[in-house]
Design a protein around this motif. Structure first.
Motif, mmCIF file in Angstrom:
data_model
loop_
_atom_site.group_PDB
_atom_site.id
_atom_site.type_symbol
_atom_site.label_atom_id
_atom_site.label_comp_id
_atom_site.label_asym_id
_atom_site.label_seq_id
_atom_site.Cartn_x
_atom_site.Cartn_y
_atom_site.Cartn_z
ATOM 1 N N ARG A 96 0.854 -1.184 0.000
ATOM 2 C CA ARG A 96 0.000 0.000 0.000
ATOM 3 C C ARG A 96 0.895 1.242 0.000
ATOM 4 O O ARG A 96 2.106 1.164 0.209
ATOM 5 C CB ARG A 96 -0.916 0.007 1.219
ATOM 6 C CG ARG A 96 -1.788 -1.233 1.358
ATOM 7 C CD ARG A 96 -3.009 -0.941 2.198
ATOM 8 N NE ARG A 96 -3.888 -0.007 1.528
ATOM 9 C CZ ARG A 96 -4.803 -0.346 0.607
ATOM 10 N NH1 ARG A 96 -4.952 -1.603 0.240
ATOM 11 N NH2 ARG A 96 -5.556 0.578 0.059
ATOM 12 N N ARG A 97 0.275 2.390 -0.220
ATOM 13 C CA ARG A 97 1.035 3.631 -0.227
ATOM 14 C C ARG A 97 1.491 3.942 1.195
ATOM 15 O O ARG A 97 0.683 3.994 2.134
ATOM 16 C CB ARG A 97 0.203 4.774 -0.784
ATOM 17 C CG ARG A 97 0.962 6.107 -0.855
ATOM 18 C CD ARG A 97 0.221 7.122 -1.711
ATOM 19 N NE ARG A 97 0.854 8.436 -1.679
ATOM 20 C CZ ARG A 97 1.939 8.772 -2.347
ATOM 21 N NH1 ARG A 97 2.537 7.874 -3.125
ATOM 22 N NH2 ARG A 97 2.445 9.985 -2.266
ATOM 23 N N VAL A 98 2.789 4.164 1.360
ATOM 24 C CA VAL A 98 3.390 4.415 2.666
ATOM 25 C C VAL A 98 3.988 5.811 2.685
ATOM 26 O O VAL A 98 4.698 6.212 1.758
ATOM 27 C CB VAL A 98 4.493 3.380 2.977
ATOM 28 C CG1 VAL A 98 5.169 3.711 4.311
ATOM 29 C CG2 VAL A 98 3.920 1.971 3.009
ATOM 30 N N SER A 99 3.705 6.533 3.740
ATOM 31 C CA SER A 99 4.343 7.823 3.989
ATOM 32 C C SER A 99 5.320 7.660 5.148
ATOM 33 O O SER A 99 4.924 7.267 6.250
ATOM 34 C CB SER A 99 3.309 8.896 4.343
ATOM 35 O OG SER A 99 2.474 9.176 3.245
ATOM 36 N N VAL A 100 6.589 7.944 4.871
ATOM 37 C CA VAL A 100 7.606 7.912 5.925
ATOM 38 C C VAL A 100 7.785 9.337 6.437
ATOM 39 O O VAL A 100 8.139 10.240 5.679
ATOM 40 C CB VAL A 100 8.945 7.366 5.405
ATOM 41 C CG1 VAL A 100 9.973 7.328 6.538
ATOM 42 C CG2 VAL A 100 8.767 5.977 4.809
ATOM 43 N N VAL A 101 7.499 9.535 7.712
ATOM 44 C CA VAL A 101 7.637 10.846 8.356
ATOM 45 C C VAL A 101 8.942 10.836 9.150
ATOM 46 O O VAL A 101 9.084 10.077 10.109
ATOM 47 C CB VAL A 101 6.436 11.141 9.271
ATOM 48 C CG1 VAL A 101 6.646 12.455 10.023
ATOM 49 C CG2 VAL A 101 5.151 11.184 8.454
ATOM 50 N N VAL A 102 9.889 11.666 8.739
ATOM 51 C CA VAL A 102 11.207 11.726 9.371
ATOM 52 C C VAL A 102 11.278 12.981 10.232
ATOM 53 O O VAL A 102 11.267 14.107 9.715
ATOM 54 C CB VAL A 102 12.328 11.738 8.322
ATOM 55 C CG1 VAL A 102 13.699 11.745 9.017
ATOM 56 C CG2 VAL A 102 12.219 10.544 7.380
ATOM 57 N N ALA A 103 11.325 12.797 11.549
ATOM 58 C CA ALA A 103 11.435 13.935 12.475
ATOM 59 C C ALA A 103 12.886 14.391 12.525
ATOM 60 O O ALA A 103 13.805 13.580 12.656
ATOM 61 C CB ALA A 103 10.949 13.526 13.860
ATOM 62 N N HIS A 104 13.094 15.720 12.451
ATOM 63 C CA HIS A 104 14.457 16.254 12.325
ATOM 64 C C HIS A 104 14.629 17.522 13.144
ATOM 65 O O HIS A 104 13.715 18.350 13.236
ATOM 66 C CB HIS A 104 14.749 16.569 10.847
ATOM 67 C CG HIS A 104 16.020 17.335 10.632
ATOM 68 N ND1 HIS A 104 16.062 18.725 10.606
ATOM 69 C CD2 HIS A 104 17.294 16.912 10.459
ATOM 70 C CE1 HIS A 104 17.308 19.114 10.414
ATOM 71 N NE2 HIS A 104 18.073 18.040 10.322
ATOM 72 N N PHE A 105 15.831 17.669 13.712
ATOM 73 C CA PHE A 105 16.256 18.952 14.282
ATOM 74 C C PHE A 105 17.766 19.064 14.176
ATOM 75 O O PHE A 105 18.502 18.357 14.871
ATOM 76 C CB PHE A 105 15.833 19.114 15.744
ATOM 77 C CG PHE A 105 16.321 20.420 16.345
ATOM 78 C CD1 PHE A 105 15.677 21.615 16.040
ATOM 79 C CD2 PHE A 105 17.442 20.452 17.158
ATOM 80 C CE1 PHE A 105 16.143 22.821 16.557
ATOM 81 C CE2 PHE A 105 17.911 21.649 17.688
ATOM 82 C CZ PHE A 105 17.262 22.842 17.378
ATOM 83 N N ASP A 106 18.236 19.915 13.272
ATOM 84 C CA ASP A 106 19.648 20.297 13.176
ATOM 85 C C ASP A 106 20.582 19.086 13.106
ATOM 86 O O ASP A 106 21.575 19.010 13.835
ATOM 87 C CB ASP A 106 20.011 21.181 14.379
ATOM 88 C CG ASP A 106 21.239 22.041 14.102
ATOM 89 O OD1 ASP A 106 21.579 22.240 12.922
ATOM 90 O OD2 ASP A 106 21.865 22.512 15.076
ATOM 91 N N GLN A 107 20.260 18.147 12.227
ATOM 92 C CA GLN A 107 21.052 16.910 12.082
ATOM 93 C C GLN A 107 21.298 16.636 10.597
ATOM 94 O O GLN A 107 20.983 15.557 10.103
ATOM 95 C CB GLN A 107 20.309 15.711 12.702
ATOM 96 C CG GLN A 107 19.930 15.849 14.159
ATOM 97 C CD GLN A 107 18.743 14.961 14.510
ATOM 98 O OE1 GLN A 107 17.589 15.294 14.219
ATOM 99 N NE2 GLN A 107 19.005 13.836 15.141
ATOM 100 N N GLN A 108 21.851 17.572 9.866
ATOM 101 C CA GLN A 108 21.926 17.462 8.418
ATOM 102 C C GLN A 108 22.645 16.193 7.962
ATOM 103 O O GLN A 108 22.161 15.477 7.086
ATOM 104 C CB GLN A 108 22.614 18.695 7.824
ATOM 105 C CG GLN A 108 22.642 18.710 6.304
ATOM 106 C CD GLN A 108 21.260 18.818 5.688
ATOM 107 O OE1 GLN A 108 20.434 19.606 6.128
ATOM 108 N NE2 GLN A 108 20.996 18.013 4.659
ATOM 109 N N ALA A 109 23.806 15.891 8.540
ATOM 110 C CA ALA A 109 24.560 14.717 8.101
ATOM 111 C C ALA A 109 23.780 13.430 8.368
ATOM 112 O O ALA A 109 23.725 12.530 7.510
ATOM 113 C CB ALA A 109 25.923 14.671 8.799
#
Length: 429
Positions: free
Chosen positions: A25-38
């Protein structure tokens, strides 16, 4: 609320769904981020290599107010919220609202998935949309790896210890197949997946959590009460950059963990969560006394119940509530969460085997496929998760009701001798 796909879970038995996996099925991956570019770049590179069909995979980076907007490649959606401190719960909700998939897969920016991660973790909620799936979070010193090295190679080469308490819990519960009301503690928000249908029904993460930790456990507990099943998918592996929380500085870890636990004590009403003596905003058991022939009969019934279950909330008719001294456990209505509804047609004397009969019934419902226990004509214990799941599907979903002896549960006379009862010379035991 109509189910969009799949079949209802029976109890917590998701094992059959692994035999014949459903179509993706269609999956949405939600990636939580704060100041972690690498770290974000490593995670997005890993998501670009997933075996899940590309046309059924959406990636949303949800940024919690980083000083500079993160850089994301074409095809990845970026949503941001202003920096008002640590707001992981809010940023996960923001990412979920901005996504469109049937299945929501939550990752953190520092947690990079192996190539088959999405396909594996999405399979159960795709077949059984009541299931909350938890992947396996492993740990490695990924900052020592070349950014171009595939995480499934760098992780094992630079591996750090996994948390023993978590591995032991998954082993003891057969990967949460034997989950119970306290298994929310094994749901890790950085490797979590569920159907959008379930998330919409039980609600998103509690945005009042504004410090590290706890928001995933509160949500998993609320989802469990709302009829969700829990499953650990050990083959869905994502690598966290750095040690487990338990491997960090002891003094800082203990202070922050204590703060998280204190926050959860007020939000979770599961057995043992409050130490057995405190009252929180959530209840484990709510007793509903449907009627009482007199205020005195109601008073005896309430005292008996609270002696047997001191941390319960008791919903009583207004005439009974007005007659009793103020007690926060005695209420005219209860609209908050609770694990068990104990329904009494009339007040009871709880004598002999009665307290144990009540305790056993309350402990059993909601585990496996047992949705209710009838104790003769005296009382019925019903799991709120059974009621919630049947409501969500609009039909019965396979919960059992078991008949047991109501020994030790006797009716209170319509007009008992209250003075004799409080004085201890009636009833004789």
């Amino acid at each position: 609320m109509t189910a969009p796909f799949g079949a209802p879970l029976v109890g917590n038995d998701w094992s059959a769904a692994l035999v014949d996996p459903p179509a993706p099925r269609r999956v949405s991956v939600v990636v939580a981020h704060f100041d972690q570019q690498a770290q974000l770049e490593r995670t997005l590179a890993a998501l670009a290599r997933q075996t899940h069909p590309t046309d059924l995979l959406e990636v949303v980076v949800a940024d919690d107010g980083s000083p500079e907007p993160p850089r994301v490649p074409d095809g990845v959606r970026l949503v941001r919220q202003e920096d008002r401190g640590f707001r992981l719960a809010a940023v996960r909700n923001l990412g979920a609202r901005a996504s469109s998939g049937d299945i929501l897969c939550f990752l953190d920016a520092d947690t990079a998935p192996e190539p088959d991660y999405v396909a594996r973790i999405a399979a159960l909620p795709s077949a059984l949309p009541d299931v909350v799936a938890v992947g396996r979070r492993r740990h490695a010193e990924l900052d020592r790896a070349d950014p171009a090295e595939p995480v499934e190679e760098a992780g094992p080469r630079l591996e750090l210890p996994e948390p023993t308490w978590l591995a032991d819990a998954y082993r003891a519960s057969r990967d949460l197949l034997d989950a119970d009301a306290r298994s929310y503690r094994f749901a890790i928000g950085a490797v979590l997946a569920c159907s959008r249908w379930l998330l919409d029904d039980v609600g998103g993460f509690d945005e009042s959590f504004d410090a590290y930790g706890g928001e995933d456990w509160e949500w998993a507990h609320r989802a469990w009460l709302g009829g969700a099943g829990l499953a650990h998918v050990p083959g869905a592996v994502a690598w966290h950059d750095g040690p487990d929380w338990a491997g960090r500085d002891e003094a800082e870890r203990r202070a922050r963990k204590n703060a998280e636990t204190l926050r959860l004590m007020g939000a979770v009403g599961a057995p043992g969560a409050l130490g057995g003596s405190l009252l929180g905003q959530s209840a484990d058991v709510v007793v509903r006394l449907e009627r009482a022939a007199s205020p005195a009969a109601g008073a005896v019934g309430v005292v008996e119940l609270l002696r047997a279950m001191p941390d319960a909330r008791v919903v009583v008719p207004e005439q009974v509530r007005r007659a009793l001294p103020p007690d926060p456990r005695i209420v005219e209505a209860w609209h908050g969460p609770a694990r068990v509804d104990l329904r009494l047609p009339a007040p009871l004397l709880v004598r002999g085997a009665g307290p144990q009969a009540l305790a056993d019934a309350v402990r059993a419902v909601g585990v496996g496929d047992l949705g209710g226990v009838r104790l003769g004509d005296a009382a019925t214990a019903v799991a709120s998760r059974a009621v919630a799941r049947d409501r969500r599907w609009g039909r019965p979903t396979g919960w059992r009701t078991e008949d047991r002896s109501g020994e030790g549960l006797e009716p209170v006379p319509d007009e008992p001798d209250l003075e004799a009862y409080l004085g201890g010379w009636w009833p004789r035991t």
